[in-house]
Design an enzyme around this catalytic site. Structure first.
Site, short mmCIF file in Angstrom:
data_model
loop_
_atom_site.label_atom_id
_atom_site.label_comp_id
_atom_site.label_asym_id
_atom_site.label_seq_id
_atom_site.Cartn_x
_atom_site.Cartn_y
_atom_site.Cartn_z
N SER A 30 0.85 -1.18 0.00
CA SER A 30 0.00 0.00 0.00
C SER A 30 0.89 1.24 0.00
O SER A 30 1.80 1.35 0.82
CB SER A 30 -0.90 0.02 1.24
OG SER A 30 -1.79 -1.07 1.24
N CYS A 49 -7.36 -1.50 7.22
CA CYS A 49 -6.17 -1.99 6.51
C CYS A 49 -5.33 -2.82 7.48
O CYS A 49 -5.06 -2.39 8.60
CB CYS A 49 -5.35 -0.83 5.95
SG CYS A 49 -3.93 -1.38 4.97
N TRP A 100 -4.91 -8.42 4.20
CA TRP A 100 -4.15 -9.58 3.72
C TRP A 100 -4.06 -10.61 4.83
O TRP A 100 -4.19 -10.30 6.01
CB TRP A 100 -2.74 -9.13 3.30
CG TRP A 100 -1.99 -8.42 4.36
CD1 TRP A 100 -1.20 -8.97 5.35
CD2 TRP A 100 -1.95 -6.99 4.58
NE1 TRP A 100 -0.68 -7.98 6.15
CE2 TRP A 100 -1.11 -6.76 5.70
CE3 TRP A 100 -2.53 -5.90 3.94
CZ2 TRP A 100 -0.85 -5.48 6.19
CZ3 TRP A 100 -2.26 -4.63 4.42
CH2 TRP A 100 -1.43 -4.42 5.53
#
Length: 550
Positions: free
Chosen positions: A332, A502, A549
């Site tokens: 990112s 995130c 993730w």
């Protein structure tokens, strides 16, 4: 679409990440084909997914159902693979039941024992001119030396590293802040996008693998597909050397899948070692357990396996055929193009750990980056490209936002806050920006501390920080969210703000979503089902976004 094998009466499709609009087009084509040949399409589907994500195998489930609705004939049940566990084991278990059913359906006699057949043949090419040999290029020969746009996944840009500094202040771990120059590349990015980097494997591991396979790593060769009708002529750019293939093109540190063990077993001269590899490649309960403990839990890669299975000495060309391609690593972007139009910032934790066998395993990309330190006037470059994302700030700056990003999950939010500060400095009205950040200790891994504190002082940021190990009882961002139910409802319920997550998909992101459901239920007077639907509606409106993730 991952791969397709089709005749007028038979279709086998494996799906990964395909746009639904494209799949609808495929299904309409199948319906037309059915009508034109006046027979039913016969199909079976195996989906590739990951259970840590909300829409686990949704595309495969949809396609399977839709084919049935269109009047096709299901030859075998839907198979679902979970990459969070062992996707190959899921596929092999499904496949072992699939083939007998297919043979029975089509009246085909089974061939008995499975025969292992090489997909590529080796061609050594000592006479090839040096300027015709690939040296690490992804697609176009000499693209590294002769850079020209557009830059993408097949033509990465060699970006100079301007800054590579340590963010952690102690604790034994390392987190890097890296600034890449994309000046002159014509690449553009927005806050929330990803930068992809092509790493290279550690030289010592490459040398060790060559030694174990008794190979001359400087031999020039090509692997040529034995299926002359295939569009994939080589598994990676050829001709090249074994050294280049193992350095630039192949994943040598990945945990080998079971099919690799099955192939390696054939090169064992010791029967006990051959049986060990065959057992771990099987779907028997004992074999699965052994694979889990000996390969996965012990974190053994191909080098470790060949070190410990001493009678296994496969030819280097077959190892190059078996290993998967080295993939680009995505990060990112932790900067805003409004503030840094010609630079891309990356925030990455160095991966390094001791395995149960006493070995030190290192992350491919982060180790590569750690060693890329700019020295004076000499440029240090890495091959990169930009991947666009749907992780975006609201189109209206006055919209309030909540950001949840522990650890390096902070990365895209640093870009978001930079952008909002830039807009405020221009005199624009900017909505409230609330960040939930977490790390272990304020004194060790509080990354970008001075920047965050400065944004707080300027009134741009409302910071909620959780330092999990600075007190007896651990405190995480999830706990802070639970305490701020009124604030969260005010932002996303009353003021139609945006919510971002995130970081870790398996635990943190799931916990945060569940907490959000609870807050919506209590503060919004909703049932749990209505709260779940509210979040889904937020997702459809792009007011709820996750960059996670596992």
């Amino acid at each position: 679409m991952q791969s397709t094998v089709a005749t007028s009466a038979h279709l086998l499709v494996r799906f990964r990440h395909q746009k639904l609009s494209n799949l609808l087009g495929i299904l309409n084509t199948l319906r037309n084909r059915t009508a034109s040949v006046k027979r039913k399409i016969e199909w079976k589907v195996f989906g590739l997914g990951n259970k840590t994500y909300e829409h686990y195998n949704k595309v495969a489930i949809y396609v399977d159902k839709r084919l049935e609705e269109l009047g096709a004939n299901r030859v075998f049940e839907l198979g679902l693979g979970d990459d969070d566990a062992n996707i190959e084991d899921d596929f092999i278990t499904w496949k072992d039941r699939f083939w007998p059913a297919v043979c029975d359906h089509f009246g085909i006699e089974g061939g008995g024992e499975e025969v292992l057949i090489r997909q590529y043949r080796l061609l050594e090419q000592p006479e090839v001119q040096p300027d015709r040999i690939y040296t690490g290029e992804i697609a176009r020969l000499h693209s590294i030396q002769n850079q020209r746009p557009p830059f993408d996944a097949k033509n990465p840009f060699l970006a100079p590293i301007k800054v590579n500094r340590e963010l952690h202040k102690g604790g034994g771990r390392s987190c890097m802040h890296i600034e890449l120059s994309i000046d002159g590349s014509k690449m553009r990015y927005d806050a929330g996008d990803h930068v992809a980097m092509f790493p290279v494997n550690d030289k010592s591991l490459v040398e060790k693998l060559g030694e174990l396979c008794k190979a001359d790593l400087d031999t020039v060769f090509s692997l040529i597909n034995t299926d002359t009708d295939s569009s994939k002529k080589h598994p990676f750019p050829c001709p090249t050397t074994y050294r280049t293939a193992l350095t630039h093109y192949l994943e040598i540190t990945a945990i080998p899948r079971t099919h690799i063990l099955k192939e390696l077993a054939e090169y064992c001269t010791d029967e006990k070692e051959k049986e060990l590899l065959r057992s771990m490649a099987s779907i028997s309960p004992e074999g699965k357990e052994k694979y889990q403990s000996w390969i996965q839990d012990a974190c053994r890669n191909i080098v470790h396996i060949l070190e410990d299975i001493k009678s296994c000495r496969p030819p280097i060309d077959h190892v190059c055929e078996l290993l998967p391609r080295l993939q680009p690593r995505y990060y990112s972007i932790s900067s805003s193009a409004k503030l840094h139009p010609t630079d891309v910032h990356v925030t990455a934790v160095l991966v390094e750990y001791k395995t149960p066998t006493g070995r030190i395993n290192k992350g491919v990309a982060t180790t590569y980056l750690k060693n890329k330190q700019p020295q004076g006037s000499e440029e240090v470059k890495v091959p990169v490209f930009i991947r666009k994302s749907q992780f975006r700030l609201p189109s209206k700056p006055e919209t309030p936002i909540i950001m949840v990003g522990p650890g390096t999950g902070l990365a895209p939010f640093r870009g978001f806050i930079q952008e909002r500060q830039f807009l405020r400095d221009e005199g624009k009205t900017v909505g409230e920006s609330i960040l939930y950040f977490g790390c272990r200790k304020r004194s060790e891994d509080y990354i970008y501390e001075s920047e965050l504190e400065e944004w707080v002082k300027k009134g741009t940021l409302n910071l909620k920080a959780a330092f999990s190990r600075d007190q007896g009882k651990k405190v995480y961002v999830q706990h802070l969210l639970e305490q701020d139910a009124d604030l969260i409802w005010n932002v996303i319920g009353e003021n139609k703000g945006h919510f971002y997550i995130c970081g870790d998909a398996k635990n943190m992101a799931v916990d945060v979503r569940n907490i959000l459901v609870k807050i919506l239920s209590t503060k919004g007077n909703m049932s749990e089902a209505d709260a779940v639907q509210y979040i889904k509606k937020m997702e459809a409106q792009k007011r709820y976004s996750a960059d996670v993730w596992s």
